[in-house]
Design a protein around this motif. Structure first.
Motif, PDB file in Angstrom:
ATOM      1  N   LEU A  84       0.839  -1.207   0.000  1.00  8.73           N
ATOM      2  CA  LEU A  84       0.000   0.000   0.000  1.00  8.73           C
ATOM      3  C   LEU A  84       0.872   1.254   0.000  1.00  8.73           C
ATOM      4  CD1 LEU A  84      -2.858   1.318   0.362  1.00  8.73           C
ATOM      5  CD2 LEU A  84      -2.393   1.265   2.819  1.00  8.73           C
ATOM      6  N   ALA A  85       1.889   1.256   0.862  1.00  7.13           N
ATOM      7  CA  ALA A  85       2.770   2.420   0.946  1.00  7.13           C
ATOM      8  C   ALA A  85       3.500   2.644  -0.375  1.00  7.13           C
ATOM      9  CB  ALA A  85       3.776   2.220   2.089  1.00  7.13           C
ATOM     10  N   ALA A  86       4.020   1.570  -0.969  1.00  6.99           N
ATOM     11  CA  ALA A  86       4.750   1.692  -2.238  1.00  6.99           C
ATOM     12  C   ALA A  86       3.832   2.189  -3.349  1.00  6.99           C
ATOM     13  CB  ALA A  86       5.360   0.339  -2.612  1.00  6.99           C
ATOM     14  N   LEU A  87       2.588   1.757  -3.333  1.00  6.60           N
ATOM     15  CA  LEU A  87       1.634   2.167  -4.361  1.00  6.60           C
ATOM     16  C   LEU A  87       1.427   3.673  -4.373  1.00  6.60           C
ATOM     17  CD1 LEU A  87      -0.415   1.161  -6.510  1.00  6.60           C
ATOM     18  CD2 LEU A  87      -2.115   1.071  -4.674  1.00  6.60           C
ATOM     19  N   LEU A  88       1.432   4.287  -3.189  1.00  8.61           N
ATOM     20  CA  LEU A  88       1.201   5.728  -3.075  1.00  8.61           C
ATOM     21  C   LEU A  88       2.482   6.521  -2.878  1.00  8.61           C
ATOM     22  CD1 LEU A  88      -1.675   6.900  -3.296  1.00  8.61           C
ATOM     23  CD2 LEU A  88      -1.684   4.505  -2.613  1.00  8.61           C
TER      24      LEU A  88
ATOM     25  N   THR B 198       6.019   3.090   5.068  1.00  6.26           N
ATOM     26  CA  THR B 198       5.087   2.388   5.955  1.00  6.26           C
ATOM     27  C   THR B 198       4.920   3.151   7.269  1.00  6.26           C
ATOM     28  OG1 THR B 198       6.926   1.031   6.770  1.00  6.26           O
ATOM     29  CG2 THR B 198       5.616   0.134   4.972  1.00  6.26           C
ATOM     30  N   ARG B 199       5.963   3.882   7.667  1.00  2.98           N
ATOM     31  CA  ARG B 199       5.871   4.697   8.890  1.00  2.98           C
ATOM     32  C   ARG B 199       4.798   5.768   8.743  1.00  2.98           C
ATOM     33  NH1 ARG B 199      11.311   7.498  10.811  1.00  2.98           N
ATOM     34  NH2 ARG B 199      11.027   8.487   8.772  1.00  2.98           N
ATOM     35  N   THR B 200       4.684   6.346   7.535  1.00  6.31           N
ATOM     36  CA  THR B 200       3.646   7.350   7.292  1.00  6.31           C
ATOM     37  C   THR B 200       2.261   6.737   7.423  1.00  6.31           C
ATOM     38  OG1 THR B 200       5.069   8.649   5.822  1.00  6.31           O
ATOM     39  CG2 THR B 200       2.699   8.945   5.582  1.00  6.31           C
ATOM     40  N   VAL B 201       2.082   5.548   6.847  1.00  9.75           N
ATOM     41  CA  VAL B 201       0.781   4.879   6.935  1.00  9.75           C
ATOM     42  C   VAL B 201       0.432   4.596   8.388  1.00  9.75           C
ATOM     43  CG1 VAL B 201      -0.566   2.856   6.253  1.00  9.75           C
ATOM     44  CG2 VAL B 201       1.083   3.850   4.650  1.00  9.75           C
ATOM     45  N   ARG B 202       1.405   4.086   9.142  1.00  9.90           N
ATOM     46  CA  ARG B 202       1.147   3.779  10.557  1.00  9.90           C
ATOM     47  C   ARG B 202       0.842   5.053  11.343  1.00  9.90           C
ATOM     48  NH1 ARG B 202       5.607   0.006   9.740  1.00  9.90           N
ATOM     49  NH2 ARG B 202       4.757  -2.119   9.694  1.00  9.90           N
ATOM     50  N   HIS B 203       1.489   6.155  10.978  1.00 15.08           N
ATOM     51  CA  HIS B 203       1.215   7.432  11.660  1.00 15.08           C
ATOM     52  C   HIS B 203      -0.226   7.860  11.409  1.00 15.08           C
ATOM     53  CE1 HIS B 203       1.806  11.422  13.289  1.00 15.08           C
ATOM     54  NE2 HIS B 203       1.405  11.964  12.155  1.00 15.08           N
ATOM     55  N   TYR B 204      -0.697   7.693  10.180  1.00 15.25           N
ATOM     56  CA  TYR B 204      -2.091   8.041   9.877  1.00 15.25           C
ATOM     57  C   TYR B 204      -3.050   7.136  10.650  1.00 15.25           C
ATOM     58  CZ  TYR B 204      -0.409  10.939   6.003  1.00 15.25           C
ATOM     59  OH  TYR B 204       0.209  11.906   5.258  1.00 15.25           O
ATOM     60  N   HIS B 205      -2.681   5.880  10.857  1.00 16.86           N
ATOM     61  CA  HIS B 205      -3.504   4.988  11.682  1.00 16.86           C
ATOM     62  C   HIS B 205      -3.563   5.499  13.117  1.00 16.86           C
ATOM     63  CE1 HIS B 205      -4.071   2.208   8.505  1.00 16.86           C
ATOM     64  NE2 HIS B 205      -2.970   1.488   8.646  1.00 16.86           N
ATOM     65  N   GLN B 206      -2.402   5.844  13.664  1.00  9.18           N
ATOM     66  CA  GLN B 206      -2.328   6.296  15.057  1.00  9.18           C
ATOM     67  C   GLN B 206      -3.109   7.582  15.279  1.00  9.18           C
ATOM     68  OE1 GLN B 206       1.880   6.616  15.644  1.00  9.18           O
ATOM     69  NE2 GLN B 206       2.225   4.393  15.691  1.00  9.18           N
ATOM     70  N   GLN B 207      -3.145   8.445  14.252  1.00  7.90           N
ATOM     71  CA  GLN B 207      -3.863   9.713  14.360  1.00  7.90           C
ATOM     72  C   GLN B 207      -5.357   9.558  14.091  1.00  7.90           C
ATOM     73  OE1 GLN B 207      -2.406  12.632  15.391  1.00  7.90           O
ATOM     74  NE2 GLN B 207      -0.647  11.299  15.773  1.00  7.90           N
ATOM     75  N   GLY B 208      -5.771   8.341  13.759  1.00  5.33           N
ATOM     76  CA  GLY B 208      -7.181   8.107  13.485  1.00  5.33           C
ATOM     77  C   GLY B 208      -7.647   8.652  12.152  1.00  5.33           C
TER      78      GLY B 208
ATOM     79  N   LEU C 141      -5.860   6.651   1.353  1.00  9.05           N
ATOM     80  CA  LEU C 141      -4.494   7.142   1.532  1.00  9.05           C
ATOM     81  C   LEU C 141      -4.163   8.196   0.481  1.00  9.05           C
ATOM     82  CD1 LEU C 141      -1.780   7.085   2.931  1.00  9.05           C
ATOM     83  CD2 LEU C 141      -1.172   5.068   1.567  1.00  9.05           C
ATOM     84  N   ALA C 142      -4.591   7.968  -0.755  1.00  8.73           N
ATOM     85  CA  ALA C 142      -4.360   8.956  -1.813  1.00  8.73           C
ATOM     86  C   ALA C 142      -5.058  10.269  -1.484  1.00  8.73           C
ATOM     87  CB  ALA C 142      -4.859   8.415  -3.153  1.00  8.73           C
ATOM     88  N   ARG C 143      -6.261  10.172  -0.926  1.00  5.85           N
ATOM     89  CA  ARG C 143      -7.005  11.375  -0.547  1.00  5.85           C
ATOM     90  C   ARG C 143      -6.287  12.134   0.554  1.00  5.85           C
ATOM     91  NH1 ARG C 143     -11.379  14.077  -2.189  1.00  5.85           N
ATOM     92  NH2 ARG C 143     -12.796  13.621  -0.464  1.00  5.85           N
ATOM     93  N   VAL C 144      -5.779  11.406   1.551  1.00  4.00           N
ATOM     94  CA  VAL C 144      -5.070  12.053   2.657  1.00  4.00           C
ATOM     95  C   VAL C 144      -3.862  12.805   2.128  1.00  4.00           C
ATOM     96  CG1 VAL C 144      -3.727  11.682   4.757  1.00  4.00           C
ATOM     97  CG2 VAL C 144      -5.835  10.398   4.386  1.00  4.00           C
ATOM     98  N   ARG C 145      -3.075  12.140   1.277  1.00  2.18           N
ATOM     99  CA  ARG C 145      -1.867  12.768   0.748  1.00  2.18           C
ATOM    100  C   ARG C 145      -2.198  14.027  -0.035  1.00  2.18           C
ATOM    101  NH1 ARG C 145       2.189  12.085   3.370  1.00  2.18           N
ATOM    102  NH2 ARG C 145       3.523  12.582   1.592  1.00  2.18           N
ATOM    103  N   ARG C 146      -3.243  13.973  -0.817  1.00  4.06           N
ATOM    104  CA  ARG C 146      -3.629  15.127  -1.625  1.00  4.06           C
ATOM    105  C   ARG C 146      -4.136  16.264  -0.744  1.00  4.06           C
ATOM    106  NH1 ARG C 146      -2.482  18.570  -5.303  1.00  4.06           N
ATOM    107  NH2 ARG C 146      -4.244  19.409  -6.496  1.00  4.06           N
TER     108      ARG C 146
END
Length: 250
Positions: free
Chosen positions: A6-10, A14-24, A47-52
């Motif tokens: 998932l992280a590579a796709l966007l 992976t740390r960024t993805v986990r951070h978004y999980h932790q922040q809800g 995830l794409a929406r969050v990044r944008r």
């Protein structure tokens, strides 16, 4: 797909993805019987929406609200919205690249003047810095033009002051010319050429000693230069990639 996929796709870590999980912000899927979390298409779109949204200047709290609202929307509606946004970005990028091409041509031909296309600081710097006639040096100059055309006044003042002071040091200038010469020697080489690693180490040492010391930017992402490497030969681009990885570890 797994979290790494998932992280590579966007294009994130992976740390960024986990951070978004932790922040809800990004819902975390439950673990399956095999112990792994499996992500689907909706997760990738979220995830794409969050990044944008972050790129557009929204805070993580504001992005969280948008993503929460998306959960009640049809997937096709969200995809259509993303597609429209990508179309707008594509149009804007084409306009910016066309404008940048004009500026680059002016820099190459020496006709660049202190008007709306370039700052007086850039014009003065290009005249003062004695860059060698090489493809590698031309690539560096193009980055300066890009920085000038897209940076803020504060960014330009800091960057050009830094480059100007470095150019005034004969020893530093000699090291720069030596780097350009060795980089040009890799024009027809393969990325696994044995000369790549030593030159990457040289570039990393130079950057840490001079560029980072002046700017204070120590949180460099290894892939931040990737969009600018198309103008370099494969071995030359590999030098920059390896150097960025070395810098990121310091």
């Amino acid at each position: 797909m797994r979290i790494g996929e998932l992280a590579a796709l966007l294009g994130v870590s992976t740390r960024t993805v986990r951070h978004y999980h932790q922040q809800g912000i990004l819902p975390e899927p439950p673990r399956r019987a095999n112990g792994y979390r499996e992500y689907g298409v909706r997760d990738a779109i979220a995830l794409a929406r969050v990044r944008r949204l972050v790129e557009l200047g929204l805070s993580l709290e504001e992005a969280r609200d948008v993503i929460a609202d998306d959960r009640s929307r049809a997937l096709s509606e969200i995809l259509a919205e993303l597609d429209a946004d990508l179309a707008r970005q594509e149009h804007e990028i084409r306009l910016r690249r066309a404008r940048l091409a004009e500026v680059l041509e002016g820099a190459r031909t020496g006709t660049l003047g202190p008007d709306e296309t370039a700052s007086p600081e850039l014009v003065a710097l290009l005249r003062a810095v004695d860059l060698p006639a090489s493809k590698a040096a031309a690539w560096d100059r193009d980055l300066l033009v890009l920085m000038d055309s897209m940076g803020t006044d504060a960014d330009r003042e800091q960057a050009f002051g830094m480059f100007g002071s470095l150019a005034a040091d004969p020893e530093v200038t000699a090291r720069g010319h030596e780097f350009y010469r060795r980089l040009d020697e890799l024009t027809d080489a393969s990325p696994d050429d044995p000369r790549v690693a030593p030159l990457a180490a040289m570039l990393a040492d130079y950057s840490v000693e001079h560029l980072l010391a002046h700017t204070g930017l120590h949180d460099w992402e290894p892939g931040m230069m990737e969009p600018f490497l198309d103008g370099l030969a494969p071995a030359q681009a590999e030098v920059v990639r390896q150097a960025m990885r070395l810098i990121a570890r310091r």
